[in-house]
Structures are given as C-alpha cells and as structure tokens.
Design a protein around this motif. Structure first.
Motif, PDB file in Angstrom:
ATOM      1  N   GLU A  62       0.832  -1.207   0.000  1.00  0.00           N
ATOM      2  CA  GLU A  62       0.000   0.000   0.000  1.00  0.00           C
ATOM      3  C   GLU A  62       0.867   1.258   0.000  1.00  0.00           C
ATOM      4  O   GLU A  62       0.559   2.235  -0.680  1.00  0.00           O
ATOM      5  CB  GLU A  62      -0.941   0.008   1.216  1.00  0.00           C
ATOM      6  CG  GLU A  62      -2.025  -1.031   1.174  1.00  0.00           C
ATOM      7  CD  GLU A  62      -1.539  -2.403   1.628  1.00  0.00           C
ATOM      8  OE1 GLU A  62      -0.492  -2.485   2.328  1.00  0.00           O
ATOM      9  OE2 GLU A  62      -2.182  -3.394   1.268  1.00  0.00           O
ATOM     10  N   ASP A  63       1.967   1.223   0.764  1.00  0.00           N
ATOM     11  CA  ASP A  63       2.909   2.351   0.754  1.00  0.00           C
ATOM     12  C   ASP A  63       3.472   2.556  -0.645  1.00  0.00           C
ATOM     13  O   ASP A  63       3.594   3.684  -1.121  1.00  0.00           O
ATOM     14  CB  ASP A  63       4.069   2.106   1.722  1.00  0.00           C
ATOM     15  CG  ASP A  63       3.645   2.059   3.168  1.00  0.00           C
ATOM     16  OD1 ASP A  63       2.533   2.535   3.478  1.00  0.00           O
ATOM     17  OD2 ASP A  63       4.437   1.547   3.985  1.00  0.00           O
ATOM     18  N   LEU A  64       3.801   1.442  -1.287  1.00  0.00           N
ATOM     19  CA  LEU A  64       4.364   1.512  -2.633  1.00  0.00           C
ATOM     20  C   LEU A  64       3.344   2.082  -3.612  1.00  0.00           C
ATOM     21  O   LEU A  64       3.686   2.942  -4.431  1.00  0.00           O
ATOM     22  CB  LEU A  64       4.810   0.119  -3.083  1.00  0.00           C
ATOM     23  CG  LEU A  64       5.516   0.036  -4.427  1.00  0.00           C
ATOM     24  CD1 LEU A  64       6.831   0.794  -4.390  1.00  0.00           C
ATOM     25  CD2 LEU A  64       5.760  -1.413  -4.807  1.00  0.00           C
ATOM     26  N   ALA A  65       2.097   1.641  -3.516  1.00  0.00           N
ATOM     27  CA  ALA A  65       1.060   2.153  -4.412  1.00  0.00           C
ATOM     28  C   ALA A  65       0.829   3.642  -4.192  1.00  0.00           C
ATOM     29  O   ALA A  65       0.658   4.402  -5.159  1.00  0.00           O
ATOM     30  CB  ALA A  65      -0.243   1.379  -4.201  1.00  0.00           C
ATOM     31  N   GLY A  66       0.837   4.077  -2.949  1.00  0.00           N
ATOM     32  CA  GLY A  66       0.692   5.505  -2.661  1.00  0.00           C
ATOM     33  C   GLY A  66       1.849   6.316  -3.208  1.00  0.00           C
ATOM     34  O   GLY A  66       1.655   7.417  -3.741  1.00  0.00           O
ATOM     35  N   TYR A  67       3.050   5.788  -3.086  1.00  0.00           N
ATOM     36  CA  TYR A  67       4.223   6.495  -3.606  1.00  0.00           C
ATOM     37  C   TYR A  67       4.166   6.582  -5.137  1.00  0.00           C
ATOM     38  O   TYR A  67       4.492   7.618  -5.714  1.00  0.00           O
ATOM     39  CB  TYR A  67       5.511   5.809  -3.144  1.00  0.00           C
ATOM     40  CG  TYR A  67       6.744   6.546  -3.585  1.00  0.00           C
ATOM     41  CD1 TYR A  67       7.046   7.793  -3.053  1.00  0.00           C
ATOM     42  CD2 TYR A  67       7.590   6.010  -4.531  1.00  0.00           C
ATOM     43  CE1 TYR A  67       8.165   8.488  -3.458  1.00  0.00           C
ATOM     44  CE2 TYR A  67       8.712   6.697  -4.950  1.00  0.00           C
ATOM     45  CZ  TYR A  67       8.997   7.929  -4.405  1.00  0.00           C
ATOM     46  OH  TYR A  67      10.103   8.616  -4.822  1.00  0.00           O
ATOM     47  N   VAL A  68       3.748   5.496  -5.789  1.00  0.00           N
ATOM     48  CA  VAL A  68       3.620   5.510  -7.255  1.00  0.00           C
ATOM     49  C   VAL A  68       2.588   6.546  -7.680  1.00  0.00           C
ATOM     50  O   VAL A  68       2.790   7.269  -8.662  1.00  0.00           O
ATOM     51  CB  VAL A  68       3.267   4.106  -7.791  1.00  0.00           C
ATOM     52  CG1 VAL A  68       2.862   4.157  -9.247  1.00  0.00           C
ATOM     53  CG2 VAL A  68       4.441   3.163  -7.608  1.00  0.00           C
ATOM     54  N   ALA A  69       1.488   6.641  -6.943  1.00  0.00           N
ATOM     55  CA  ALA A  69       0.458   7.639  -7.266  1.00  0.00           C
ATOM     56  C   ALA A  69       1.011   9.049  -7.124  1.00  0.00           C
ATOM     57  O   ALA A  69       0.750   9.917  -7.975  1.00  0.00           O
ATOM     58  CB  ALA A  69      -0.760   7.458  -6.363  1.00  0.00           C
ATOM     59  N   SER A  70       1.801   9.293  -6.078  1.00  0.00           N
ATOM     60  CA  SER A  70       2.378  10.633  -5.915  1.00  0.00           C
ATOM     61  C   SER A  70       3.388  10.941  -7.012  1.00  0.00           C
ATOM     62  O   SER A  70       3.451  12.069  -7.502  1.00  0.00           O
ATOM     63  CB  SER A  70       3.018  10.783  -4.533  1.00  0.00           C
ATOM     64  OG  SER A  70       4.197  10.017  -4.439  1.00  0.00           O
ATOM     65  N   ILE A  71       4.166   9.949  -7.413  1.00  0.00           N
ATOM     66  CA  ILE A  71       5.124  10.143  -8.511  1.00  0.00           C
ATOM     67  C   ILE A  71       4.368  10.475  -9.796  1.00  0.00           C
ATOM     68  O   ILE A  71       4.765  11.365 -10.554  1.00  0.00           O
ATOM     69  CB  ILE A  71       5.991   8.882  -8.721  1.00  0.00           C
ATOM     70  CG1 ILE A  71       7.012   8.745  -7.620  1.00  0.00           C
ATOM     71  CG2 ILE A  71       6.714   8.927 -10.051  1.00  0.00           C
ATOM     72  CD1 ILE A  71       7.844   7.484  -7.715  1.00  0.00           C
TER      73      ILE A  71
END
Length: 161
Positions: A62-71
């Motif tokens: 979930e952290d990774l998905a959130g970071y990808v969304a911010s990128i």
C-alpha cells in the motif's frame, strides 16, 4: 603472475567463492562476460530499488502504491508545465529571451527523467512483490513446527473411545 581482481569482478569472485562455485580458471568466453554484465545490471537495479524503498520508508504494498500515485501526479504536473513553456517558446523569436525558457525546459525534463526511473523501479518491485510474499509464506510454513499431536487432538480422543 595474475593481477589481483578489482571492482565488480572481485565482488563476483567473492560471491562465487562463498557459494562454492568458484571457476578454476578465468572466464574467457564472451558468454561469461555477457552473464556477468547482466548480473551487474541486476545487482545495480536491486541496489537502486532498496535505496528507493529505504529513502521513502516504503514497507508495504500500500505504501508503494501511494508512492507511485504521488510520482505519477508530480510527473503529470511537470509535463503540463513543460508543455506550457514549449508553447510559450513557439511564439518567441528572440534567442536571448528563449535561453532561460530552454533552461527551464531542460531542468523539467531532467526531473521528469528521474521520476520515470523511480516509477520503473517501483513497478519492478511491485511485479516481484507477490512472488516474494509467496516464497516467504512457503518458507515460513516449512519452518513452523507442528503444534498439535495426534494424541492430543479432539479427534484422537473420540477415536479412542
């Protein structure tokens, strides 16, 4: 006398020694060098991925998905700004006035390239995430001791009556 191995080749030999798979002589075939180069690329990719995950404290999927969304949001914003500057540049004719805008476009392009690289690293991590979880679960199941004996199970007592 042979020269002492240095750099990546020395690291490769060290790991091969630890694995007990050290070649008896120096590799001479082109295939070996190609494999070493591929291993080197993979090692650098894993290193970059671990640095990215540690720098941004990404622990879960979930952290990774959130970071990808911010990128992705940052990338789209930079792309819009760059497109606006390019449109502005099309209407200009003075080369002196164009220089700062071209510099801004180059800086935005560099930032976008970094974001693309981070997104690619995140995508690679995400693609292997499920595989790693499966392997970890399998290893965990193999190493957990059986807590119930047949003599202590409720079914065993019913069978004994």
């Amino acid at each position: 006398k042979r020269e002492k191995a240095k750099g990546l080749y020395a690291l490769y030999l060290h790991y091969m020694y630890l694995l007990g798979n050290l070649p008896e002589s120096r590799p001479v075939s082109r295939e070996t060098y190609v494999m070493m180069r591929e291993d080197s690329k993979r090692l650098k990719m894993y290193s970059d991925e671990s640095k990215l995950l540690a720098a941004h404290r990404i622990v879960t999927a979930e952290d990774l998905a959130g970071y990808v969304a911010s990128i992705t949001n940052k990338y789209e914003e930079l792309a819009r700004r760059r497109a606006g500057l390019r449109n502005k540049l099309r209407h200009m004719t003075d080369s002196e006035a164009m220089r700062p805008i071209k510099d801004q476009i180059a800086a935005l392009s560099d930032d976008m390239a970094k974001l693309r690289k981070e997104k690619k690293l995140c995508d690679d991590v995400a693609s292997r995430c499920e595989i790693v979880e499966y392997i970890a679960d399998t290893i965990e199941k193999e190493h957990t001791p059986q807590t119930q004996d047949r003599t202590h199970s409720p079914r065993g007592r019913n069978d004994a009556r």
